[in-house]
Design a protein around this motif. Structure first.
Motif, PDB file in Angstrom:
ATOM      1  N   SER A 267       0.863  -1.176   0.000  1.00 25.52           N
ATOM      2  CA  SER A 267       0.000   0.000   0.000  1.00 25.52           C
ATOM      3  C   SER A 267       0.900   1.227   0.000  1.00 25.52           C
ATOM      4  CB  SER A 267      -0.906   0.005   1.237  1.00 25.52           C
ATOM      5  OG  SER A 267      -1.685   1.191   1.298  1.00 25.52           O
ATOM      6  N   ILE A 268       0.513   2.240  -0.778  1.00 19.47           N
ATOM      7  CA  ILE A 268       1.340   3.439  -0.943  1.00 19.47           C
ATOM      8  C   ILE A 268       0.578   4.661  -0.452  1.00 19.47           C
ATOM      9  CG2 ILE A 268       2.569   4.905  -2.586  1.00 19.47           C
ATOM     10  CD1 ILE A 268       2.720   2.431  -4.437  1.00 19.47           C
ATOM     11  N   HIS A 269       1.233   5.433   0.413  1.00 16.85           N
ATOM     12  CA  HIS A 269       0.662   6.693   0.893  1.00 16.85           C
ATOM     13  C   HIS A 269       1.621   7.816   0.537  1.00 16.85           C
ATOM     14  CE1 HIS A 269      -1.133   9.724   3.551  1.00 16.85           C
ATOM     15  NE2 HIS A 269       0.098   9.963   3.979  1.00 16.85           N
ATOM     16  N   GLU A 270       1.130   8.809  -0.193  1.00 18.86           N
ATOM     17  CA  GLU A 270       1.985   9.954  -0.523  1.00 18.86           C
ATOM     18  C   GLU A 270       1.865  11.008   0.565  1.00 18.86           C
ATOM     19  OE1 GLU A 270       3.726  12.705  -4.003  1.00 18.86           O
ATOM     20  OE2 GLU A 270       2.301  11.110  -4.496  1.00 18.86           O
ATOM     21  N   VAL A 271       3.007  11.460   1.056  1.00 21.88           N
ATOM     22  CA  VAL A 271       3.066  12.432   2.140  1.00 21.88           C
ATOM     23  C   VAL A 271       2.844  13.836   1.569  1.00 21.88           C
ATOM     24  CG1 VAL A 271       4.511  13.433   3.939  1.00 21.88           C
ATOM     25  CG2 VAL A 271       4.610  10.968   3.461  1.00 21.88           C
ATOM     26  N   GLY A 272       2.029  14.613   2.276  1.00 19.56           N
ATOM     27  CA  GLY A 272       1.748  15.975   1.843  1.00 19.56           C
ATOM     28  C   GLY A 272       1.969  16.970   2.964  1.00 19.56           C
ATOM     29  N   LYS A 273       1.102  17.981   3.016  1.00 26.48           N
ATOM     30  CA  LYS A 273       1.278  19.060   3.980  1.00 26.48           C
ATOM     31  C   LYS A 273       1.009  18.624   5.416  1.00 26.48           C
ATOM     32  CE  LYS A 273       0.119  22.699   0.658  1.00 26.48           C
ATOM     33  NZ  LYS A 273      -0.796  23.838   0.332  1.00 26.48           N
ATOM     34  N   THR A 274       0.152  17.630   5.572  1.00 30.55           N
ATOM     35  CA  THR A 274      -0.114  17.118   6.915  1.00 30.55           C
ATOM     36  C   THR A 274       1.032  16.209   7.347  1.00 30.55           C
ATOM     37  OG1 THR A 274      -2.494  17.173   6.530  1.00 30.55           O
ATOM     38  CG2 THR A 274      -1.707  15.814   8.359  1.00 30.55           C
ATOM     39  N   PRO A 275       1.721  16.531   8.432  1.00 26.39           N
ATOM     40  CA  PRO A 275       2.837  15.683   8.878  1.00 26.39           C
ATOM     41  C   PRO A 275       2.390  14.240   9.072  1.00 26.39           C
ATOM     42  CG  PRO A 275       2.834  17.760  10.075  1.00 26.39           C
ATOM     43  CD  PRO A 275       1.564  17.720   9.287  1.00 26.39           C
ATOM     44  N   PHE A 276       3.204  13.322   8.619  1.00 25.00           N
ATOM     45  CA  PHE A 276       2.890  11.893   8.681  1.00 25.00           C
ATOM     46  C   PHE A 276       3.892  11.217   9.599  1.00 25.00           C
ATOM     47  CE2 PHE A 276       3.354   7.533   6.994  1.00 25.00           C
ATOM     48  CZ  PHE A 276       2.036   7.104   7.032  1.00 25.00           C
ATOM     49  N   PHE A 277       3.387  10.488  10.576  1.00 20.10           N
ATOM     50  CA  PHE A 277       4.254   9.787  11.533  1.00 20.10           C
ATOM     51  C   PHE A 277       4.115   8.291  11.315  1.00 20.10           C
ATOM     52  CE2 PHE A 277       4.805   7.533  15.578  1.00 20.10           C
ATOM     53  CZ  PHE A 277       6.098   7.911  15.901  1.00 20.10           C
ATOM     54  N   HIS A 278       5.263   7.605  11.251  1.00 19.26           N
ATOM     55  CA  HIS A 278       5.235   6.147  11.124  1.00 19.26           C
ATOM     56  C   HIS A 278       6.240   5.536  12.086  1.00 19.26           C
ATOM     57  CE1 HIS A 278       4.910   2.127   9.479  1.00 19.26           C
ATOM     58  NE2 HIS A 278       3.950   2.547   8.679  1.00 19.26           N
ATOM     59  N   ALA A 279       5.784   4.507  12.776  1.00 21.74           N
ATOM     60  CA  ALA A 279       6.679   3.779  13.677  1.00 21.74           C
ATOM     61  C   ALA A 279       6.577   2.295  13.338  1.00 21.74           C
ATOM     62  CB  ALA A 279       6.343   4.061  15.134  1.00 21.74           C
ATOM     63  N   ASN A 280       6.076   1.485  14.250  1.00 25.13           N
ATOM     64  CA  ASN A 280       6.172   0.038  14.078  1.00 25.13           C
ATOM     65  C   ASN A 280       4.826  -0.674  14.051  1.00 25.13           C
ATOM     66  OD1 ASN A 280       8.719   0.936  16.053  1.00 25.13           O
ATOM     67  ND2 ASN A 280       9.218  -0.121  14.162  1.00 25.13           N
ATOM     68  N   MET A 281       3.878  -0.068  13.381  1.00 22.57           N
ATOM     69  CA  MET A 281       2.581  -0.686  13.148  1.00 22.57           C
ATOM     70  C   MET A 281       2.146  -0.351  11.720  1.00 22.57           C
ATOM     71  SD  MET A 281       1.755  -2.232  15.993  1.00 22.57           S
ATOM     72  CE  MET A 281      -0.011  -2.538  15.873  1.00 22.57           C
ATOM     73  N   TYR A 282       1.434  -1.288  11.090  1.00 21.67           N
ATOM     74  CA  TYR A 282       0.826  -0.986   9.796  1.00 21.67           C
ATOM     75  C   TYR A 282      -0.236   0.094   9.996  1.00 21.67           C
ATOM     76  CZ  TYR A 282       2.829  -5.151   7.531  1.00 21.67           C
ATOM     77  OH  TYR A 282       3.669  -6.095   7.005  1.00 21.67           O
TER      78      TYR A 282
END
Length: 339
Positions: A267-282
């Motif tokens: 699955s692909i998510h494009e990052v934009g103006k809203t800050p995106f946080f990713h750690a260790n969960m889908y």
């Protein structure tokens, strides 16, 4: 421009290598350069010594390890030769290097009845060994990826940077765990592609025995020529265990988060103006995953996680800054140009 890092060379050394016509030679030179560190890591790694090696010596492990070796050697013959070269150059047995590189693909299949209290402690530590996190944002004023490289405390002093020139004229720079292929953490290349990685915890039934290892996929990603090529390298492999990739293209000024799982799911998510946080969960790929468990203070024997470094990818400046201390101190070890 690279900052003067002579005072920190012992903590994080950068090794320039290549071009090497043979992948085995590239691995051999890296292994020879960091032989003491790789030997030290192999000796001190409790997961390797107390879980992986004992399991590898059992009859039930043989078909799994053979399947992993066969599939990965066939899919990535050059990277496999590089892995063998690392073992030869470092003087560490090939089996140990294979187990270090495929620990996440092997650990889920170790029978529970073989687990002792010591092994359970080692398993707990391994669960904590790559709990990295990222903040990503692309807006009018900035485009950045900020990454914390968190790992088991046993990896302190067992990492280095590899800057490799390839025979085709391209080059890559990769933060590397001793004995493993570049890079299970973060890296970038002269084509303007950078990436950071986050581990994700799929359940056992979501894992394919004998599939492609994440370390070889990320090694292959270091040679991507474009964002589209990066996606193809990530999504076309029959990966054994899922992973999260934060892809950065400084040419097109785009950042993507790509979550993958076995059976070629992604699955692909494009990052934009809203800050995106990713750690260790889908977050956006629908996969059965293990929930993060919080232990009580009484169960904690002491800290097992340590932030080895922080990497800041500045898309507009086209640089990667590496900080080995608390980022609040602003003490930068390296500022490396991407292109």
């Amino acid at each position: 421009m690279e900052m003067d890092s002579s005072s920190k060379a012992a903590a994080l050394e950068l090794f320039d290598v290549g071009p090497c016509e043979e992948p085995f030679r590239l691995g051999y030179l890296v292994g020879r350069k960091f032989s003491s560190m790789i030997q030290s890591r192999a000796t001190a790694d409790l997961v390797l010594q107390r879980q992986l090696l004992p399991f590898a010596r059992t009859p039930q492990a043989e078909p799994l390890i053979q399947a992993i070796c066969s599939a990965n050697r066939q899919r990535f013959p050059a990277h496999w030769e590089e892995l063998l070269g690392t073992a030869e150059g470092s003087g560490v047995p090939v089996l140990h290097i294979i187990l270090l590189n495929f620990r996440k693909e092997i650990l889920p299949f170790i029978p529970k009845e073989e687990t002792t209290p010591q092994k359970e402690a080692a398993a707990d530590n391994d669960d904590d060994d790559d709990d990295c996190s990222d903040v990503l944002v692309v807006n009018d004023s900035m485009a950045i990826a900020a990454h914390n490289e968190d790992a088991n405390t046993a990896l302190l002093g067992h990492t280095y940077l590899v800057r490799a020139r390839l025979p085709n004229g391209a080059s890559f720079t990769a933060y590397t765990y001793a004995g493993e292929l570049p890079s299970c953490a973060f890296g970038f290349n002269s084509n303007g592609i950078a990436f950071t990685l986050n581990s994700v915890p799929p359940r056992l039934e979501e894992i394919i025995a004998g599939g492609i290892g994440r370390n070889l996929i990320s090694r292959d990603l270091l040679e991507a020529t474009s964002l589209e090529d990066s996606l193809d390298r990530i999504c076309s492999c029959n990966t054994a265990v899922g992973h999260s990739y934060n892809l950065v293209d400084v040419i097109s000024r785009r950042i993507l988060n790509v979550e993958t799982a076995s059976k070629n799911r992604f699955s692909i998510h494009e990052v934009g103006k809203t800050p995106f946080f990713h750690a260790n969960m889908y977050l956006h790929l629908q996969v059965e995953q293990n929930a993060c468990l919080h232990r009580g203070l009484a169960e904690m024997a002491g800290p097992t996680l340590y932030t080895l470094c922080t990497a800041l990818i500045d898309v507009d400046e086209r640089t990667v800054s590496i900080l080995q201390c608390n980022p609040k101190k602003g003490d930068v070890s390296y500022v490396l140009p991407i292109c």
